[in-house]
Design a protein around this motif. Structure first.
Motif, PDB file in Angstrom:
ATOM      1  N   ASN A 137       0.809  -1.221   0.000  1.00 29.34           N
ATOM      2  CA  ASN A 137       0.000   0.000   0.000  1.00 29.34           C
ATOM      3  C   ASN A 137       0.843   1.271   0.000  1.00 29.34           C
ATOM      4  O   ASN A 137       0.306   2.374  -0.163  1.00 29.34           O
ATOM      5  CB  ASN A 137      -0.946   0.022   1.202  1.00 29.34           C
ATOM      6  CG  ASN A 137      -2.121  -0.924   1.037  1.00 29.34           C
ATOM      7  OD1 ASN A 137      -2.416  -1.362  -0.070  1.00 29.34           O
ATOM      8  ND2 ASN A 137      -2.780  -1.258   2.137  1.00 29.34           N
ATOM      9  N   SER A 140       1.310   4.031  -4.738  1.00 34.44           N
ATOM     10  CA  SER A 140       0.008   4.549  -5.146  1.00 34.44           C
ATOM     11  C   SER A 140      -0.584   3.694  -6.270  1.00 34.44           C
ATOM     12  O   SER A 140       0.121   2.930  -6.930  1.00 34.44           O
ATOM     13  CB  SER A 140       0.149   6.000  -5.631  1.00 34.44           C
ATOM     14  OG  SER A 140       0.900   6.047  -6.834  1.00 34.44           O
ATOM     15  N   LYS A 141      -1.878   3.848  -6.471  1.00 36.63           N
ATOM     16  CA  LYS A 141      -2.564   3.103  -7.525  1.00 36.63           C
ATOM     17  C   LYS A 141      -1.951   3.409  -8.893  1.00 36.63           C
ATOM     18  O   LYS A 141      -1.778   2.515  -9.733  1.00 36.63           O
ATOM     19  CB  LYS A 141      -4.047   3.474  -7.507  1.00 36.63           C
ATOM     20  CG  LYS A 141      -4.902   2.654  -8.461  1.00 36.63           C
ATOM     21  CD  LYS A 141      -6.370   3.049  -8.331  1.00 36.63           C
ATOM     22  CE  LYS A 141      -7.238   2.234  -9.286  1.00 36.63           C
ATOM     23  NZ  LYS A 141      -8.672   2.628  -9.176  1.00 36.63           N
ATOM     24  N   GLU A 142      -1.595   4.682  -9.100  1.00 33.78           N
ATOM     25  CA  GLU A 142      -1.011   5.084 -10.377  1.00 33.78           C
ATOM     26  C   GLU A 142       0.343   4.417 -10.597  1.00 33.78           C
ATOM     27  O   GLU A 142       0.682   4.003 -11.709  1.00 33.78           O
ATOM     28  CB  GLU A 142      -0.845   6.603 -10.439  1.00 33.78           C
ATOM     29  CG  GLU A 142      -2.145   7.388 -10.469  1.00 33.78           C
ATOM     30  CD  GLU A 142      -2.848   7.425  -9.117  1.00 33.78           C
ATOM     31  OE1 GLU A 142      -2.163   7.203  -8.090  1.00 33.78           O
ATOM     32  OE2 GLU A 142      -4.083   7.658  -9.097  1.00 33.78           O
ATOM     33  N   GLU A 143       1.148   4.308  -9.508  1.00 33.42           N
ATOM     34  CA  GLU A 143       2.466   3.685  -9.630  1.00 33.42           C
ATOM     35  C   GLU A 143       2.356   2.214 -10.022  1.00 33.42           C
ATOM     36  O   GLU A 143       3.196   1.699 -10.755  1.00 33.42           O
ATOM     37  CB  GLU A 143       3.220   3.792  -8.296  1.00 33.42           C
ATOM     38  CG  GLU A 143       3.698   5.176  -7.962  1.00 33.42           C
ATOM     39  CD  GLU A 143       4.370   5.232  -6.597  1.00 33.42           C
ATOM     40  OE1 GLU A 143       5.573   5.544  -6.552  1.00 33.42           O
ATOM     41  OE2 GLU A 143       3.689   4.962  -5.588  1.00 33.42           O
ATOM     42  N   ILE A 144       1.327   1.545  -9.541  1.00 28.06           N
ATOM     43  CA  ILE A 144       1.157   0.109  -9.824  1.00 28.06           C
ATOM     44  C   ILE A 144       0.559  -0.121 -11.206  1.00 28.06           C
ATOM     45  O   ILE A 144       1.045  -0.936 -11.988  1.00 28.06           O
ATOM     46  CB  ILE A 144       0.258  -0.549  -8.754  1.00 28.06           C
ATOM     47  CG1 ILE A 144       0.894  -0.401  -7.358  1.00 28.06           C
ATOM     48  CG2 ILE A 144       0.037  -2.015  -9.093  1.00 28.06           C
ATOM     49  CD1 ILE A 144       2.187  -1.123  -7.175  1.00 28.06           C
ATOM     50  N   GLU A 145      -0.508   0.608 -11.521  1.00 30.68           N
ATOM     51  CA  GLU A 145      -1.262   0.338 -12.748  1.00 30.68           C
ATOM     52  C   GLU A 145      -0.456   0.595 -14.013  1.00 30.68           C
ATOM     53  O   GLU A 145      -0.668  -0.051 -15.036  1.00 30.68           O
ATOM     54  CB  GLU A 145      -2.546   1.186 -12.771  1.00 30.68           C
ATOM     55  CG  GLU A 145      -3.613   0.679 -11.798  1.00 30.68           C
ATOM     56  CD  GLU A 145      -4.914   1.442 -11.940  1.00 30.68           C
ATOM     57  OE1 GLU A 145      -4.885   2.541 -12.537  1.00 30.68           O
ATOM     58  OE2 GLU A 145      -5.946   0.955 -11.448  1.00 30.68           O
ATOM     59  N   ASP A 146       0.465   1.541 -13.974  1.00 30.58           N
ATOM     60  CA  ASP A 146       1.219   1.904 -15.176  1.00 30.58           C
ATOM     61  C   ASP A 146       2.345   0.926 -15.495  1.00 30.58           C
ATOM     62  O   ASP A 146       3.002   1.049 -16.530  1.00 30.58           O
ATOM     63  CB  ASP A 146       1.804   3.317 -15.023  1.00 30.58           C
ATOM     64  CG  ASP A 146       0.717   4.383 -15.006  1.00 30.58           C
ATOM     65  OD1 ASP A 146      -0.400   4.066 -15.454  1.00 30.58           O
ATOM     66  OD2 ASP A 146       0.980   5.499 -14.539  1.00 30.58           O
ATOM     67  N   LYS A 152       4.921  -5.852 -12.022  1.00 31.14           N
ATOM     68  CA  LYS A 152       3.963  -5.923 -10.910  1.00 31.14           C
ATOM     69  C   LYS A 152       4.194  -7.190 -10.086  1.00 31.14           C
ATOM     70  O   LYS A 152       4.188  -7.154  -8.849  1.00 31.14           O
ATOM     71  CB  LYS A 152       2.528  -5.912 -11.443  1.00 31.14           C
ATOM     72  CG  LYS A 152       2.073  -4.613 -12.053  1.00 31.14           C
ATOM     73  CD  LYS A 152       0.639  -4.752 -12.559  1.00 31.14           C
ATOM     74  CE  LYS A 152       0.173  -3.521 -13.289  1.00 31.14           C
ATOM     75  NZ  LYS A 152      -1.189  -3.666 -13.831  1.00 31.14           N
TER      76      LYS A 152
END
Length: 254
Positions: A137, A140-146, A152
């Motif tokens: 956690n 951030s969501k942006e760091e993971i999704e990209d 990942k």
């Protein structure tokens, strides 16, 4: 941050696994304070007292944020720091000036510094699962999704490894012969290296040996001084950072 002021520093009392620097940097970005522009971060050690004083003077006059890490490492200089903060209070600082301090619990910290500061501590969670959740956690969501799906998977394995090395500390010398200051900074730095390294390499052929060496000998291994601890650390990486991660590997079977 809302309770602090130019004359009231925020003092982080460090605990194992805690790293307030990234949180302060993230908070600064939201308020327009950028590293090496108007946010200055100094890790104290030999010769860094001069650098710290220079940035404090600059921040005092121009309204910058200044973070001084590990001030317990320079106990004789702390009296000068206290006097400098007193002089700033008497003179009147820029309204945006803020000072952030961090130190391990130590009797060498002057009472005057402690009394004027807002004191915070961030104890890491206890248990493998809470540590894993906290580690993952922290991105951030942006760091993971990209990221590419392979990155990942490796990042999740790295978070699990981070949680394991932290959790071993609770077993004392049966966990690690020496208590090493593994923290969230090690994880985030490792994730940056992972992303940059795989961007330069052919992502279709992941250099697993290189990644294990970087994580085990440089990032986390940079803390380790005992040969048996280094061997333990390397063994965890051999088991956890492998091609099987890309095939839904069970990190904790059963």
């Amino acid at each position: 941050i809302f309770d602090s002021s130019p004359t009231t520093p925020i003092f982080f009392i460090l605990s194992p696994g805690a790293d307030p620097v990234k949180e302060v940097e993230k908070m600064g970005k939201k308020r327009g304070f950028t590293a090496n522009v108007n946010f200055w971060n100094v890790a104290l050690g030999q010769g860094q007292d001069v650098v710290a004083m220079r940035y404090l003077e600059l921040g005092h006059k121009e309204g910058h944020w200044v973070m001084l890490q590990n001030i317990h490492l320079m106990p004789t200089w702390l009296m000068q720091l206290e006097k400098k903060l007193d002089s700033f209070a008497a003179e009147g600082s820029h309204v945006n000036f803020r000072v952030f301090l961090s130190a391990e619990p130590s009797e060498s910290i002057p009472i005057g510094v402690l009394e004027r500061s807002i004191k915070l501590t961030n104890e890491p969670p206890q248990g493998l699962k809470p540590n894993l959740k906290r580690a993952f956690n922290s991105f951030s969501k942006e760091e993971i999704e990209d990221k590419d799906s392979k990155i990942k998977s490796i990042l999740f394995g790295l978070c699990f490894f981070h949680s394991v090395v932290l959790e071993r500390k609770k077993f004392g010398t049966k966990g690690w012969n020496i208590m090493y200051p593994f923290n969230m900074g090690d994880l985030r730095d490792s994730s940056l290296v992972l992303g940059n390294y795989l961007e330069q390499a052919n992502i279709a052929k992941i250099p697993w040996d290189d990644l294990r060496y970087i994580f085990g000998e440089i990032m986390y291994g940079g803390h380790i001084t005992d040969a048996w601890d280094r061997r333990t650390n390397s063994t965890y990486l051999k088991v956890l950072i492998t091609p099987e991660l890309l095939n839904q590997m069970d990190l904790a079977p059963g």
